[in-house]
Design a protein around this motif. Sequence first.
Motif, PDB file in Angstrom:
ATOM      1  N   PHE A   1      27.553  35.337  33.844  1.00 40.55           N
ATOM      2  CA  PHE A   1      27.888  35.087  35.236  1.00 40.55           C
ATOM      3  C   PHE A   1      28.922  36.093  35.765  1.00 40.55           C
ATOM      4  CE2 PHE A   1      26.252  30.940  33.910  1.00 40.55           C
ATOM      5  CZ  PHE A   1      25.346  30.678  34.927  1.00 40.55           C
ATOM      6  N   LEU A   2      30.207  35.773  35.641  1.00 42.56           N
ATOM      7  CA  LEU A   2      31.266  36.559  36.284  1.00 42.56           C
ATOM      8  C   LEU A   2      31.749  37.750  35.462  1.00 42.56           C
ATOM      9  CD1 LEU A   2      33.416  33.618  37.700  1.00 42.56           C
ATOM     10  CD2 LEU A   2      31.603  34.892  38.840  1.00 42.56           C
ATOM     11  N   ASN A   3      31.522  37.705  34.160  1.00 43.77           N
ATOM     12  CA  ASN A   3      31.935  38.810  33.279  1.00 43.77           C
ATOM     13  C   ASN A   3      33.392  39.209  33.550  1.00 43.77           C
ATOM     14  OD1 ASN A   3      31.735  40.721  31.297  1.00 43.77           O
ATOM     15  ND2 ASN A   3      30.287  42.043  32.394  1.00 43.77           N
ATOM     16  N   THR A   4      34.276  38.215  33.491  1.00 44.35           N
ATOM     17  CA  THR A   4      35.654  38.434  33.916  1.00 44.35           C
ATOM     18  C   THR A   4      36.433  39.399  33.023  1.00 44.35           C
ATOM     19  OG1 THR A   4      36.448  36.485  32.704  1.00 44.35           O
ATOM     20  CG2 THR A   4      35.760  36.166  34.995  1.00 44.35           C
ATOM     21  N   ALA A   5      36.022  39.549  31.769  1.00 43.24           N
ATOM     22  CA  ALA A   5      36.710  40.499  30.887  1.00 43.24           C
ATOM     23  C   ALA A   5      36.527  41.925  31.398  1.00 43.24           C
ATOM     24  CB  ALA A   5      36.189  40.378  29.460  1.00 43.24           C
ATOM     25  N   LYS A   6      35.357  42.208  31.957  1.00 43.78           N
ATOM     26  CA  LYS A   6      35.066  43.551  32.476  1.00 43.78           C
ATOM     27  C   LYS A   6      35.431  43.682  33.951  1.00 43.78           C
ATOM     28  CE  LYS A   6      31.432  47.043  32.530  1.00 43.78           C
ATOM     29  NZ  LYS A   6      30.012  47.332  32.194  1.00 43.78           N
ATOM     30  N   PHE A   7      35.242  42.597  34.721  1.00 43.94           N
ATOM     31  CA  PHE A   7      35.504  42.625  36.160  1.00 43.94           C
ATOM     32  C   PHE A   7      36.449  41.477  36.534  1.00 43.94           C
ATOM     33  CE2 PHE A   7      31.072  44.158  35.585  1.00 43.94           C
ATOM     34  CZ  PHE A   7      31.295  45.493  35.911  1.00 43.94           C
ATOM     35  N   PRO A   8      37.742  41.638  36.274  1.00 42.16           N
ATOM     36  CA  PRO A   8      38.695  40.543  36.505  1.00 42.16           C
ATOM     37  C   PRO A   8      39.031  40.298  37.975  1.00 42.16           C
ATOM     38  CG  PRO A   8      39.857  42.498  35.748  1.00 42.16           C
ATOM     39  CD  PRO A   8      38.381  42.815  35.658  1.00 42.16           C
ATOM     40  N   LYS A   9      38.619  41.195  38.842  1.00 35.01           N
ATOM     41  CA  LYS A   9      38.952  41.061  40.261  1.00 35.01           C
ATOM     42  C   LYS A   9      37.702  41.119  41.125  1.00 35.01           C
ATOM     43  CE  LYS A   9      43.436  41.034  39.617  1.00 35.01           C
ATOM     44  NZ  LYS A   9      44.200  39.797  39.838  1.00 35.01           N
ATOM     45  N   ALA A  10      37.738  40.341  42.187  1.00 36.75           N
ATOM     46  CA  ALA A  10      36.747  40.439  43.263  1.00 36.75           C
ATOM     47  C   ALA A  10      37.527  40.648  44.549  1.00 36.75           C
ATOM     48  CB  ALA A  10      35.910  39.169  43.345  1.00 36.75           C
ATOM     49  N   SER A  11      36.870  41.170  45.571  1.00 44.96           N
ATOM     50  CA  SER A  11      37.595  41.413  46.826  1.00 44.96           C
ATOM     51  C   SER A  11      36.654  41.371  48.016  1.00 44.96           C
ATOM     52  CB  SER A  11      38.316  42.762  46.791  1.00 44.96           C
ATOM     53  OG  SER A  11      37.382  43.824  46.742  1.00 44.96           O
ATOM     54  N   PHE A  12      37.240  41.054  49.164  1.00 41.56           N
ATOM     55  CA  PHE A  12      36.527  41.147  50.442  1.00 41.56           C
ATOM     56  C   PHE A  12      37.405  41.920  51.405  1.00 41.56           C
ATOM     57  CE2 PHE A  12      35.583  39.789  54.763  1.00 41.56           C
ATOM     58  CZ  PHE A  12      34.218  39.985  54.818  1.00 41.56           C
ATOM     59  N   LYS A  13      36.845  42.959  52.009  1.00 41.61           N
ATOM     60  CA  LYS A  13      37.564  43.760  53.001  1.00 41.61           C
ATOM     61  C   LYS A  13      36.696  43.840  54.253  1.00 41.61           C
ATOM     62  CE  LYS A  13      39.976  46.476  49.492  1.00 41.61           C
ATOM     63  NZ  LYS A  13      41.127  45.589  49.539  1.00 41.61           N
ATOM     64  N   SER A  14      37.196  43.325  55.349  1.00 45.68           N
ATOM     65  CA  SER A  14      36.401  43.300  56.570  1.00 45.68           C
ATOM     66  C   SER A  14      36.192  44.703  57.130  1.00 45.68           C
ATOM     67  CB  SER A  14      37.062  42.408  57.622  1.00 45.68           C
ATOM     68  OG  SER A  14      38.308  42.941  58.016  1.00 45.68           O
ATOM     69  N   THR A  15      35.057  44.875  57.794  1.00 38.97           N
ATOM     70  CA  THR A  15      34.742  46.146  58.445  1.00 38.97           C
ATOM     71  C   THR A  15      34.585  45.979  59.962  1.00 38.97           C
ATOM     72  OG1 THR A  15      32.389  45.762  57.946  1.00 38.97           O
ATOM     73  CG2 THR A  15      33.635  47.150  56.407  1.00 38.97           C
ATOM     74  N   SER A  16      34.227  44.770  60.407  1.00 42.04           N
ATOM     75  CA  SER A  16      34.113  44.505  61.843  1.00 42.04           C
ATOM     76  C   SER A  16      34.097  42.995  62.072  1.00 42.04           C
ATOM     77  CB  SER A  16      32.838  45.123  62.433  1.00 42.04           C
ATOM     78  OG  SER A  16      31.684  44.494  61.900  1.00 42.04           O
ATOM     79  N   VAL A  17      34.405  42.595  63.303  1.00 50.10           N
ATOM     80  CA  VAL A  17      34.397  41.182  63.672  1.00 50.10           C
ATOM     81  C   VAL A  17      33.663  41.040  65.000  1.00 50.10           C
ATOM     82  CG1 VAL A  17      35.793  39.166  64.254  1.00 50.10           C
ATOM     83  CG2 VAL A  17      36.574  40.740  62.468  1.00 50.10           C
ATOM     84  N   GLN A  18      32.737  40.096  65.060  1.00 49.91           N
ATOM     85  CA  GLN A  18      31.981  39.829  66.288  1.00 49.91           C
ATOM     86  C   GLN A  18      32.444  38.501  66.876  1.00 49.91           C
ATOM     87  OE1 GLN A  18      28.302  40.387  63.712  1.00 49.91           O
ATOM     88  NE2 GLN A  18      27.488  40.895  65.726  1.00 49.91           N
ATOM     89  N   ASP A  19      32.883  38.532  68.106  1.00 40.92           N
ATOM     90  CA  ASP A  19      33.339  37.324  68.795  1.00 40.92           C
ATOM     91  C   ASP A  19      32.135  36.578  69.351  1.00 40.92           C
ATOM     92  OD1 ASP A  19      34.661  35.373  70.189  1.00 40.92           O
ATOM     93  OD2 ASP A  19      35.827  36.729  71.449  1.00 40.92           O
ATOM     94  N   LYS A  20      31.937  35.329  68.922  1.00 40.02           N
ATOM     95  CA  LYS A  20      30.822  34.512  69.392  1.00 40.02           C
ATOM     96  C   LYS A  20      31.247  33.521  70.474  1.00 40.02           C
ATOM     97  CE  LYS A  20      27.733  36.195  66.591  1.00 40.02           C
ATOM     98  NZ  LYS A  20      26.568  36.951  67.094  1.00 40.02           N
ATOM     99  N   GLY A  21      32.548  33.519  70.802  1.00 41.13           N
ATOM    100  CA  GLY A  21      33.065  32.612  71.820  1.00 41.13           C
ATOM    101  C   GLY A  21      33.391  31.236  71.266  1.00 41.13           C
ATOM    102  N   ASP A  22      34.222  30.490  71.996  1.00 41.72           N
ATOM    103  CA  ASP A  22      34.615  29.128  71.616  1.00 41.72           C
ATOM    104  C   ASP A  22      35.252  29.065  70.235  1.00 41.72           C
ATOM    105  OD1 ASP A  22      33.690  28.006  74.032  1.00 41.72           O
ATOM    106  OD2 ASP A  22      31.646  27.870  73.229  1.00 41.72           O
TER     107      ASP A  22
END
Length: 195
Positions: free
Chosen positions: A100-121
């Motif tokens: 599954f996660l293979n944490t020994a090899k990949f101990p970190k995950a990340s999310f970095k936004s590139t754009s945001v769309q405003d849908k209102g409300d």
Amino acid sequence: MKKHLIAAVMSSAMLAPMFVANTVNAADYVIDTQGAHAFIQFKVSHLGYSFVMGRFNDFSGDFSFDASKVEQASINVDINTDSVDSNHAERDKHLRSPDFLNTAKFPKASFKSTSVQDKGDGKFVVNGDFTFNGVTKPLAIDAVMIGEGDDPWGGYRAGFTGTTTFKMKDYGMKMDLGPASANVELELVVEGIKK
């Protein structure tokens, strides 16, 4: 008259850097993980009969947000994948394995936004790059603003929820539990404290 004009110009010049600094930082927040007011939870169908649910206990991040300029918002989150917690020690050990996660090899995950769309409300879509299990792919998060305002300790907070779904095989997970268990649903609760 000249003295008053020079004094006014000098005062403006001295205050300008302070104003710019405050404007730049006005919408910058750190995610409140220390107070446990933020969560990254997951849900996966178990063979189509039930669900395995869990969370990542160790993560950090920050975001910038101004309700009047939603398109300029941004968020960065780093996750310690070894902190996976499905409330079952043996299963968590398997989740950390190369299946599954293979944490020994990949101990970190990340999310970095590139754009945001405003849908209102108070609704918007956050697009970004999700790095998970050593694979980086675009990911869209449907987000909703819960609210913002002063807290009882003299700070200022803003909070959101977010949901997204991705396929396990898209991120190189080896375990195949069948089509009913192919997708991971993520639910995010993000509360930030203004810097």
